[in-house]
Design a protein around this motif. Sequence first.
Motif, mmCIF file in Angstrom:
data_model
loop_
_atom_site.group_PDB
_atom_site.id
_atom_site.type_symbol
_atom_site.label_atom_id
_atom_site.label_comp_id
_atom_site.label_asym_id
_atom_site.label_seq_id
_atom_site.Cartn_x
_atom_site.Cartn_y
_atom_site.Cartn_z
ATOM 1 N N ASP A 193 -13.431 -18.950 -98.010
ATOM 2 C CA ASP A 193 -12.565 -19.382 -99.107
ATOM 3 C C ASP A 193 -12.206 -20.860 -99.013
ATOM 4 O O ASP A 193 -11.907 -21.495 -100.016
ATOM 5 C CB ASP A 193 -11.293 -18.525 -99.099
ATOM 6 C CG ASP A 193 -10.611 -18.533 -100.446
ATOM 7 O OD1 ASP A 193 -11.334 -18.437 -101.458
ATOM 8 O OD2 ASP A 193 -9.382 -18.664 -100.486
ATOM 9 N N ARG A 194 -12.272 -21.413 -97.783
ATOM 10 C CA ARG A 194 -11.865 -22.819 -97.695
ATOM 11 C C ARG A 194 -12.828 -23.741 -98.421
ATOM 12 O O ARG A 194 -12.467 -24.847 -98.799
ATOM 13 C CB ARG A 194 -11.661 -23.234 -96.243
ATOM 14 C CG ARG A 194 -12.808 -22.995 -95.339
ATOM 15 C CD ARG A 194 -12.320 -22.824 -93.896
ATOM 16 N NE ARG A 194 -13.385 -22.259 -93.123
ATOM 17 C CZ ARG A 194 -14.334 -22.984 -92.532
ATOM 18 N NH1 ARG A 194 -14.289 -24.293 -92.615
ATOM 19 N NH2 ARG A 194 -15.292 -22.399 -91.878
ATOM 20 N N TYR A 195 -14.092 -23.285 -98.621
ATOM 21 C CA TYR A 195 -15.002 -24.111 -99.415
ATOM 22 C C TYR A 195 -14.511 -24.185 -100.866
ATOM 23 O O TYR A 195 -14.529 -25.241 -101.492
ATOM 24 C CB TYR A 195 -16.419 -23.528 -99.410
ATOM 25 C CG TYR A 195 -17.100 -23.562 -98.068
ATOM 26 C CD1 TYR A 195 -16.646 -24.400 -97.053
ATOM 27 C CD2 TYR A 195 -18.197 -22.762 -97.819
ATOM 28 C CE1 TYR A 195 -17.277 -24.432 -95.823
ATOM 29 C CE2 TYR A 195 -18.835 -22.782 -96.587
ATOM 30 C CZ TYR A 195 -18.374 -23.612 -95.595
ATOM 31 O OH TYR A 195 -18.999 -23.632 -94.389
ATOM 32 N N ARG A 196 -14.084 -23.038 -101.373
ATOM 33 C CA ARG A 196 -13.594 -23.023 -102.762
ATOM 34 C C ARG A 196 -12.351 -23.890 -102.876
ATOM 35 O O ARG A 196 -12.205 -24.678 -103.801
ATOM 36 C CB ARG A 196 -13.249 -21.599 -103.191
ATOM 37 C CG ARG A 196 -14.433 -20.680 -103.232
ATOM 38 C CD ARG A 196 -14.035 -19.311 -103.747
ATOM 39 N NE ARG A 196 -15.146 -18.391 -103.643
ATOM 40 C CZ ARG A 196 -15.450 -17.697 -102.556
ATOM 41 N NH1 ARG A 196 -14.694 -17.810 -101.481
ATOM 42 N NH2 ARG A 196 -16.486 -16.897 -102.527
ATOM 43 N N GLU A 197 -11.471 -23.727 -101.870
ATOM 44 C CA GLU A 197 -10.220 -24.479 -101.882
ATOM 45 C C GLU A 197 -10.508 -25.983 -101.843
ATOM 46 O O GLU A 197 -9.907 -26.760 -102.581
ATOM 47 C CB GLU A 197 -9.388 -24.059 -100.679
ATOM 48 C CG GLU A 197 -7.915 -24.217 -100.871
ATOM 49 C CD GLU A 197 -7.138 -23.606 -99.723
ATOM 50 O OE1 GLU A 197 -6.159 -22.921 -99.997
ATOM 51 O OE2 GLU A 197 -7.507 -23.819 -98.551
ATOM 52 N N ALA A 198 -11.457 -26.351 -100.976
ATOM 53 C CA ALA A 198 -11.797 -27.766 -100.843
ATOM 54 C C ALA A 198 -12.292 -28.321 -102.171
ATOM 55 O O ALA A 198 -11.855 -29.375 -102.632
ATOM 56 C CB ALA A 198 -12.864 -27.949 -99.767
ATOM 57 N N ALA A 199 -13.204 -27.586 -102.805
ATOM 58 C CA ALA A 199 -13.774 -28.070 -104.060
ATOM 59 C C ALA A 199 -12.714 -28.124 -105.148
ATOM 60 O O ALA A 199 -12.639 -29.079 -105.923
ATOM 61 C CB ALA A 199 -14.927 -27.166 -104.488
#
Lengths: 310, 263
Positions: A193-199
């Motif tokens: 999920d941190r990839y989504r959050e980062a983007a």
Amino acid sequence: MPEASSTKLASTADFDRRDLDWYIDKVVQLIVFFAGISAIIFIIGIFIFITMEGLGFLFEDFTFKEFFLSPFWEPSDEDAPEYGILALIAGTASVTGLAMIVAIPFSLGAAIYIGEFATGKVRETLKVLVELLAAIPSVVWGFIGLSIMNPLIIDLFDVPVGLNVLNAGIILGLMAAPIMTSIAEDALKAVPDRYREAAEALGATRWQVIFKTVLPAAKNGLLGAVLLGVGRGFGETMAVLMATGHAVNIPGSLFDPVRALTATIAAELGETAVGSPHYQALFTIGIFLFIITFLINLTADLIVRGIRKG
Amino acid sequence: MNAIIDQDDNQSPEYAIHTRKLNLWYGTFQALFDVDLSIRNGMITSLIGPSGCGKSTFLRSVNRINERLGYVRIEGDIDVLDNNIYDPAVELVQVRKQIGMVFQRPNPLPISIRDNILFGHRLHNKGSKADQDEIVESALKQVLLWDKVKDRLNHKGTELSLEEQQKLCIARLLPVKPSVLLMDEPCSALDPKGTAAVEELIWELRGEYTILIVTHNMAQARRASEECIFMLMGKVIEHQATEDLFVTPAQKETADYIEGRYG
């Protein structure tokens, strides 16, 4: 507490005692071990069996050129039987190809919706429904192809027969879509999920998050899902037998009837004499199918596990 | 830098972030109570307080990233550079363009270092392929990472060490040209050496950006910030210049906390 420590010391004597639990543990381990490797035993056993049955043909009547490159499958011709599976390969490939064209957008879209958009009850309900869809017996799909799609295609496209590549491709696509959805959704879920959050924190819209971050990160799993769908398409028998029209034919259009490798075995094996060249030729097709689906599934599995990079 | 696309207002407002009566609920749990804060433009402000005091929650409502949870409810206003970001007409994308965020766990994307740096830039500058090399170089130079990675810009960002990953995460914000940087415990996943390096970097960026940094580490707040806010149980207890807050705290709770009596 001097007494307590002295009893503890005394009890060290039977460290090597084996009670019933120890034996149960060993027995259970053994049983579970054999259950575990049974898959390997069965796969090897099946492969050996179909190879033995097909072997006679492979060594006597088999010529590579005729088998793979001749479009004529005429095993019951008494004077000069021909065993060419080119048309059957074309049948299976065309139906599977069309099935993937149908299934990929469906399953990818469904996976994205379930994985990225749906929440709570909607999501849970959809997941259960997708799994139910995957459990529909293939003969039911074949029945739908025969009795619903067939007249529909005749009506819509004004063709004489509705049992053809189009019919079987759509049916097979719908059949393969649920399992592909399931696996694609797993692949999306595995993206941290941190990839989504980062983007998202960088100002990506929902679609950009999915398209530029989630899908690339999940691409191996998605590719695996597609390959498993292809494997399913190659191996599917009953629905394809019912919906293709079952005519040996290299298709020139979507409305041509074809015949699949699997359907040929299913339809003809019961009518051949055991051990005859025809019988053995069918088993050779079986070997071919086995190798192809094995390779496809193995590749899919390796990709899903991420052993392959790229 | 960036003399070309300089759209600074002639007079920048005194406060970069200004909140009025900010209340926030996760479902039925109230996490923030009447938060009134004015955070100075161009300064490093740290947010300290024990776990669960609402400091991260506050930080995450400044770029509205909290909302992805779906069950967050907010009352009150947050003005960023004099614009209320909770105004219904506000576009989230524009908010996030102005307000960059660094997360607790470094979260570079699983793409190349170069693509990581250009990710935000590409989102907001469609079609302009020019100067990409320059942008990458200048962003990496600003975070003191250029010399280490210039020969492997095509390696994945996720292959770097945690310290380098966190620097990369800061660097990828810069091409978007935000005015505010939010940092949610940016050093908590790093070892002491990495912490020192990232702190040094944050200090380097002072003045160019308004930086709001949440930290568990009081020593870090003391070293690396100019103003400091102490929060407790969802409320702001004290907001002062960092040295004053640590030397002469006005509130008893602050004094107790910085002396380590709880938290």
